[in-house]
Scaffold this motif. Structure first.
Motif, PDB file in Angstrom:
ATOM      1  N   LEU A 143       0.845  -1.187   0.000  1.00  0.00           N
ATOM      2  CA  LEU A 143       0.000   0.000   0.000  1.00  0.00           C
ATOM      3  C   LEU A 143       0.881   1.237   0.000  1.00  0.00           C
ATOM      4  O   LEU A 143       1.733   1.397   0.870  1.00  0.00           O
ATOM      5  N   LEU A 145       0.776   4.794   0.812  1.00  0.00           N
ATOM      6  CA  LEU A 145      -0.111   5.630   1.606  1.00  0.00           C
ATOM      7  C   LEU A 145       0.280   7.099   1.459  1.00  0.00           C
ATOM      8  O   LEU A 145       1.347   7.525   1.906  1.00  0.00           O
ATOM      9  N   GLU A 211      -1.393  -0.918  -4.241  1.00  0.00           N
ATOM     10  CA  GLU A 211      -2.550  -0.035  -4.166  1.00  0.00           C
ATOM     11  C   GLU A 211      -2.142   1.332  -3.624  1.00  0.00           C
ATOM     12  O   GLU A 211      -1.119   1.464  -2.944  1.00  0.00           O
ATOM     13  N   ALA A 213      -3.642   4.850  -1.471  1.00  0.00           N
ATOM     14  CA  ALA A 213      -4.707   5.338  -0.590  1.00  0.00           C
ATOM     15  C   ALA A 213      -4.255   6.629   0.083  1.00  0.00           C
ATOM     16  O   ALA A 213      -3.060   6.931   0.143  1.00  0.00           O
ATOM     17  N   SER A 215      -4.345   9.372   3.471  1.00  0.00           N
ATOM     18  CA  SER A 215      -4.464   9.384   4.924  1.00  0.00           C
ATOM     19  C   SER A 215      -4.010  10.740   5.456  1.00  0.00           C
ATOM     20  O   SER A 215      -3.383  11.528   4.746  1.00  0.00           O
ATOM     21  N   ASP A 221      -7.087  10.451  10.289  1.00  0.00           N
ATOM     22  CA  ASP A 221      -7.883   9.895   9.197  1.00  0.00           C
ATOM     23  C   ASP A 221      -7.152   8.674   8.631  1.00  0.00           C
ATOM     24  O   ASP A 221      -6.306   8.800   7.747  1.00  0.00           O
ATOM     25  N   GLU A 223      -8.986   5.713   7.787  1.00  0.00           N
ATOM     26  CA  GLU A 223     -10.041   4.806   7.362  1.00  0.00           C
ATOM     27  C   GLU A 223      -9.566   3.875   6.246  1.00  0.00           C
ATOM     28  O   GLU A 223      -9.801   2.650   6.284  1.00  0.00           O
ATOM     29  N   ASN A 224      -8.901   4.433   5.246  1.00  0.00           N
ATOM     30  CA  ASN A 224      -8.424   3.615   4.118  1.00  0.00           C
ATOM     31  C   ASN A 224      -7.345   2.632   4.564  1.00  0.00           C
ATOM     32  O   ASN A 224      -7.322   1.477   4.113  1.00  0.00           O
ATOM     33  N   LEU A 225      -6.467   3.082   5.443  1.00  0.00           N
ATOM     34  CA  LEU A 225      -5.402   2.207   5.942  1.00  0.00           C
ATOM     35  C   LEU A 225      -5.998   1.060   6.754  1.00  0.00           C
ATOM     36  O   LEU A 225      -5.580  -0.101   6.600  1.00  0.00           O
ATOM     37  N   LYS A 227      -8.981  -0.276   6.526  1.00  0.00           N
ATOM     38  CA  LYS A 227      -9.661  -1.197   5.615  1.00  0.00           C
ATOM     39  C   LYS A 227      -8.639  -2.112   4.939  1.00  0.00           C
ATOM     40  O   LYS A 227      -8.872  -3.303   4.768  1.00  0.00           O
ATOM     41  N   TRP A 228      -7.533  -1.525   4.538  1.00  0.00           N
ATOM     42  CA  TRP A 228      -6.478  -2.301   3.888  1.00  0.00           C
ATOM     43  C   TRP A 228      -5.899  -3.342   4.853  1.00  0.00           C
ATOM     44  O   TRP A 228      -5.694  -4.497   4.480  1.00  0.00           O
TER      45      TRP A 228
END
Length: 233
Positions: A143, A145, A211, A213, A215, A221, A223-225, A227-228
């Motif tokens: 990821l 980020l 991917e 995302a 943050s 914040d 949220e995306n991390l 979920k991953w």
């Protein structure tokens, strides 16, 4: 009994035995790889992300010469060992080498505000990680980020991906030429990151799933991390 039938039965049993051994070794390796490596340049916000996730609070960040380690509880998935790898150029590779074998996932944190200024250094570090033989073999999820999205001049993940791909393309050409020159001497085989014959794209790295995302460690914040991490665990 027909000898051919006996041989066939023995072969089938042997094939099943090999399959069971393979599944056991694969599962054991997958279970043992419960680490998540947080990597990135200094000042990218890695340690703040680490402290927010592990301690649920901000911890004063400074350039560290050692790793930070904590345990994350993932709902219905067990635990993951989160390792914050120092971003200092002198020590980051040594620490990454110590933990890459157990990495189930790699989170490459970058500063979305200063990415244009640091693009060369970001691309070189990322290229080193993605082309690492152990990473390529173990196939951890990756990821990228894009942190510090709270800054009004921060670049979004799609823009950063495009800029990074262009820089990685230039870097790949340079690296490939250097490796081919060495390979001609019979000392080392060249490694090509992506698909030959076209410009570099992260989607073309077939050995890894990469991917992007967004943050913001300052505003918590993640949220995306999160979920991953849930999907990786």
């Amino acid at each position: 009994m027909n000898p051919s039938i006996t041989i066939c039965c023995d072969f089938n049993q042997f094939s099943i035995f090999l399959l069971v051994i393979f599944l056991f070794v694969w599962r054991k390796g997958r279970v043992s790889r419960r680490g998540i490596c947080l990597v990135g340049l200094c000042e990218s916000g890695k340690t703040l992300i680490f402290s927010q996730l592990i301690y649920k609070k901000a911890v004063e960040s400074f350039t560290s010469m050692k790793e930070n380690i904590g345990v994350l509880d993932i709902a219905n998935k067990g635990t993951l060992k989160l390792v914050d790898i120092p971003g200092h150029e002198r020590v980051r590779q040594r620490f990454f080498d110590s933990y890459k074998n157990t990495a189930r996932g790699i989170v490459f944190v970058l500063d979305s505000f200063s990415v244009n200024k640091d693009i060369r250094d970001v691309a070189e570090y990322l290229y080193t990680i993605l082309s690492d033989p152990v990473v390529s073999s173990n196939k951890p999820q990756v990821l990228i980020l894009c942190n510090k999205q709270d800054h009004p001049l921060a670049k979004g993940p799609q823009v950063i991906q495009s800029v990074l791909e262009k820089e990685m393309n230039v870097l790949r050409n340079t690296q490939t030429n250097q490796l081919e020159a060495v390979a001609e001497g019979g000392n080392r085989k060249s490694f090509y990151l992506g698909q030959e014959g076209k410009n570099f794209e992260f989607a073309d790295i077939r050995s890894l799933r990469v991917e992007f995302a967004a943050s913001s460690a300052q505003t918590e914040d993640f949220e995306n991390l999160k979920k991953w991490l849930q999907s990786v665990a």
